[in-house]
Scaffold this motif. Structure first.
Motif, PDB file in Angstrom:
ATOM      1  N   ALA A  10       0.883  -1.254   0.241  1.00  0.00           N
ATOM      2  CA  ALA A  10       0.233  -0.451   0.174  1.00  0.00           C
ATOM      3  C   ALA A  10       1.063   1.451   0.161  1.00  0.00           C
ATOM      4  CB  ALA A  10      -0.683  -0.155   1.204  1.00  0.00           C
ATOM      5  N   ILE A  11       0.221   2.718  -0.658  1.00  0.00           N
ATOM      6  CA  ILE A  11       1.108   3.698  -0.494  1.00  0.00           C
ATOM      7  C   ILE A  11      -0.538   4.809   0.639  1.00  0.00           C
ATOM      8  CG2 ILE A  11       2.426   3.001  -2.454  1.00  0.00           C
ATOM      9  CD1 ILE A  11       0.859   5.405  -4.090  1.00  0.00           C
ATOM     10  N   PRO A  12       0.190   5.559   0.651  1.00  0.00           N
ATOM     11  CA  PRO A  12      -0.468   6.761   1.668  1.00  0.00           C
ATOM     12  C   PRO A  12      -1.282   7.329   0.413  1.00  0.00           C
ATOM     13  CG  PRO A  12       1.966   7.219   1.856  1.00  0.00           C
ATOM     14  CD  PRO A  12       2.086   5.837   0.974  1.00  0.00           C
ATOM     15  N   HIS A  13      -2.845   7.271   0.544  1.00  0.00           N
ATOM     16  CA  HIS A  13      -3.536   8.452   0.174  1.00  0.00           C
ATOM     17  C   HIS A  13      -3.330   9.334  -0.604  1.00  0.00           C
ATOM     18  CE1 HIS A  13      -7.467  10.158  -0.312  1.00  0.00           C
ATOM     19  NE2 HIS A  13      -8.464   8.485  -0.656  1.00  0.00           N
ATOM     20  N   ALA A  14      -2.255  10.428   0.218  1.00  0.00           N
ATOM     21  CA  ALA A  14      -1.894  12.080  -1.078  1.00  0.00           C
ATOM     22  C   ALA A  14      -0.811  11.282  -1.809  1.00  0.00           C
ATOM     23  CB  ALA A  14      -1.105  12.356   0.259  1.00  0.00           C
TER      24      ALA A  14
ATOM     25  N   ALA B  97      -3.577  10.113  -5.130  1.00  0.00           N
ATOM     26  CA  ALA B  97      -3.760  11.071  -5.162  1.00  0.00           C
ATOM     27  C   ALA B  97      -3.339  11.695  -6.300  1.00  0.00           C
ATOM     28  CB  ALA B  97      -4.680  12.500  -4.764  1.00  0.00           C
ATOM     29  N   GLY B  98      -1.975  11.954  -6.128  1.00  0.00           N
ATOM     30  CA  GLY B  98      -0.680  12.926  -6.592  1.00  0.00           C
ATOM     31  C   GLY B  98      -0.720  12.177  -8.531  1.00  0.00           C
ATOM     32  N   ALA B  99      -0.593  11.097  -7.898  1.00  0.00           N
ATOM     33  CA  ALA B  99      -0.729  10.115  -8.832  1.00  0.00           C
ATOM     34  C   ALA B  99      -1.613  10.055  -9.850  1.00  0.00           C
ATOM     35  CB  ALA B  99      -0.300   8.585  -8.691  1.00  0.00           C
ATOM     36  N   LEU B 100      -2.883  10.241  -9.593  1.00  0.00           N
ATOM     37  CA  LEU B 100      -4.123  10.960 -10.381  1.00  0.00           C
ATOM     38  C   LEU B 100      -3.580  11.684 -11.336  1.00  0.00           C
ATOM     39  CD1 LEU B 100      -6.470   9.493  -8.341  1.00  0.00           C
ATOM     40  CD2 LEU B 100      -5.592   8.563 -10.110  1.00  0.00           C
TER      41      LEU B 100
ATOM     42  N   LEU C 235       4.183   5.321  -7.658  1.00  0.00           N
ATOM     43  CA  LEU C 235       3.053   4.026  -8.043  1.00  0.00           C
ATOM     44  C   LEU C 235       4.179   2.936  -8.320  1.00  0.00           C
ATOM     45  CD1 LEU C 235      -0.053   4.756  -9.513  1.00  0.00           C
ATOM     46  CD2 LEU C 235       0.148   4.852  -7.926  1.00  0.00           C
ATOM     47  N   HIS C 236       5.260   3.364  -8.897  1.00  0.00           N
ATOM     48  CA  HIS C 236       5.676   1.899  -8.918  1.00  0.00           C
ATOM     49  C   HIS C 236       7.612   2.363  -9.145  1.00  0.00           C
ATOM     50  CE1 HIS C 236       6.268   1.998 -13.430  1.00  0.00           C
ATOM     51  NE2 HIS C 236       5.600   2.683 -12.963  1.00  0.00           N
ATOM     52  N   GLU C 237       7.417   3.027  -9.738  1.00  0.00           N
ATOM     53  CA  GLU C 237       9.052   3.642 -10.470  1.00  0.00           C
ATOM     54  C   GLU C 237       9.700   3.636  -9.127  1.00  0.00           C
ATOM     55  OE1 GLU C 237       8.675   4.881 -14.662  1.00  0.00           O
ATOM     56  OE2 GLU C 237       9.701   6.273 -13.142  1.00  0.00           O
ATOM     57  N   PRO C 238       9.531   4.214  -7.931  1.00  0.00           N
ATOM     58  CA  PRO C 238      11.078   4.689  -6.753  1.00  0.00           C
ATOM     59  C   PRO C 238      11.115   3.118  -6.111  1.00  0.00           C
ATOM     60  CG  PRO C 238       8.862   5.776  -6.061  1.00  0.00           C
ATOM     61  CD  PRO C 238       8.336   5.720  -7.564  1.00  0.00           C
ATOM     62  N   TYR C 239      10.788   1.873  -6.564  1.00  0.00           N
ATOM     63  CA  TYR C 239      10.444   0.625  -6.170  1.00  0.00           C
ATOM     64  C   TYR C 239      11.498  -0.067  -6.970  1.00  0.00           C
ATOM     65  CZ  TYR C 239       7.118   2.502  -3.088  1.00  0.00           C
ATOM     66  OH  TYR C 239       6.465   3.945  -2.591  1.00  0.00           O
ATOM     67  N   ARG C 240      10.888  -0.236  -7.904  1.00  0.00           N
ATOM     68  CA  ARG C 240      12.296  -1.056  -8.933  1.00  0.00           C
ATOM     69  C   ARG C 240      13.327   0.225  -9.846  1.00  0.00           C
ATOM     70  NH1 ARG C 240       6.380  -1.956 -12.589  1.00  0.00           N
ATOM     71  NH2 ARG C 240       5.570  -4.162 -11.281  1.00  0.00           N
TER      72      ARG C 240
END
Length: 297
Positions: free
Chosen positions: A179-183, A186-189, A215-220
């Motif tokens: 999971a990631i924080p709600h904020a 929202a920023g990704a949208l 959503l995904h790049e920071p972890y990959r």
């Protein structure tokens, strides 16, 4: 003989995680010829067996129709590198399904082919543009597959930067948090909205604002050696945006009006890993199928 031509695809495009996919004009060719038994040529030996995705998808369509699969010789001619984030598995799945459907005089609709492809692939973001072409959004909502088409400006030039190492999709998936924080979501949208408008209008400011999604790049990124160096080389050559293609390790750079292919290729040679630059444009047609009346050789 039936010939199926399927484009490579790039998914996510930054903030469009598991939703957006784009067909590229890097195309793979698959031929299906009736034979006494199944055989596969044109790919590494480790894939020349019944677990080959093309053969599995081919047989899956017969299974859906309660038919016994007709044995074929499958010949693969694919420039799409495997396990690099350019939709090689989706191309194989679409090819197998479309080859079987053509052989049977197309009893299955494009939408049902897409549903079967999603079952085999697990998600719709690559298989949808592979079949239909262009820039597509696709989601499965309450067992209903929904797709939407978006416009990409002709001013945009794309460069796929492919390293000399693989990254398995499963490993890239495992790197993601539960999971990631709600904020952050929202920023990704907001970034997704900027991305779609930037692709439509070739607005470099919007494309840049759409990058660095949470959503995904920071972890990959840690799974992709020399990511930072390649990204900086692209930006130095004027790239409007740089993103991970699919789950990586290929990176995708967007340039406006011209692609500095020679200069960027020269800079890439200074790195420790071998990075191949593949110039690309958007492929709008999707999968193409040709056939001959006499299927036997």
């Amino acid at each position: 003989m039936i010939k199926v031509i399927v484009p490579a695809t790039t998914a996510n495009l930054g903030p469009g995680f598991d939703t957006l996919g784009l067909a590229l004009d890097l195309e793979a060719s698959f031929t299906f010829t009736l034979a006494d038994q199944f055989a596969i040529t044109g790919c590494p030996e480790r894939f020349c067996n019944a677990d080959n995705l093309v053969q599995r998808a081919y047989c899956r369509l017969f299974q859906k129709l309660n038919e016994e699969p007709l044995p074929v010789r499958i010949t693969i001619d694919s420039p799409i590198p495997p396990s690099r984030g350019l939709g090689s598995s989706s191309a194989c799945i679409i090819a197998g399904l479309c080859g079987a459907n053509a052989l049977l005089n197309e009893p299955v609709s494009a939408l049902d082919l897409l549903r079967l492809a999603c079952e085999l692939e697990g998600h719709p973001d690559n298989v949808t543009p592979a079949l239909l072409g262009g820039l597509k959004a696709a989601i499965v909502d309450q067992d209903c597959l929904l797709t939407a088409d978006f416009t990409v400006s002709d001013r945009l030039h794309w460069a796929a930067l492919v390293p000399d190492y693989e990254l398995e999709t499963q490993r890239a998936r495992q790197a993601l948090p539960a999971a990631i924080p709600h904020a952050q979501a929202a920023g990704a949208l907001g970034k997704l909205a900027f991305l779609l408008k930037g692709l439509e209008t070739a607005d470099s400011a919007l494309l840049e604002a759409a990058m660095n999604e949470p959503l995904h790049e920071p972890y990959r990124i840690p799974l992709i050696p020399e990511y930072d160096e390649v990204r900086q080389l692209c930006r130095d050559q004027g790239a409007a945006a740089v993103m991970i293609s699919g789950s990586g390790p290929t990176l995708l750079a967007i340039f406006l009006d011209t692609l500095p292919e020679a200069a960027l290729s020269l800079k890439l040679k200074t790195l420790s890993h071998h990075w191949q630059l593949l110039p690309c444009r958007v492929q709008q047609e999707g999968t193409r199928i040709g056939m001959k009346e006499d299927f036997y050789e």
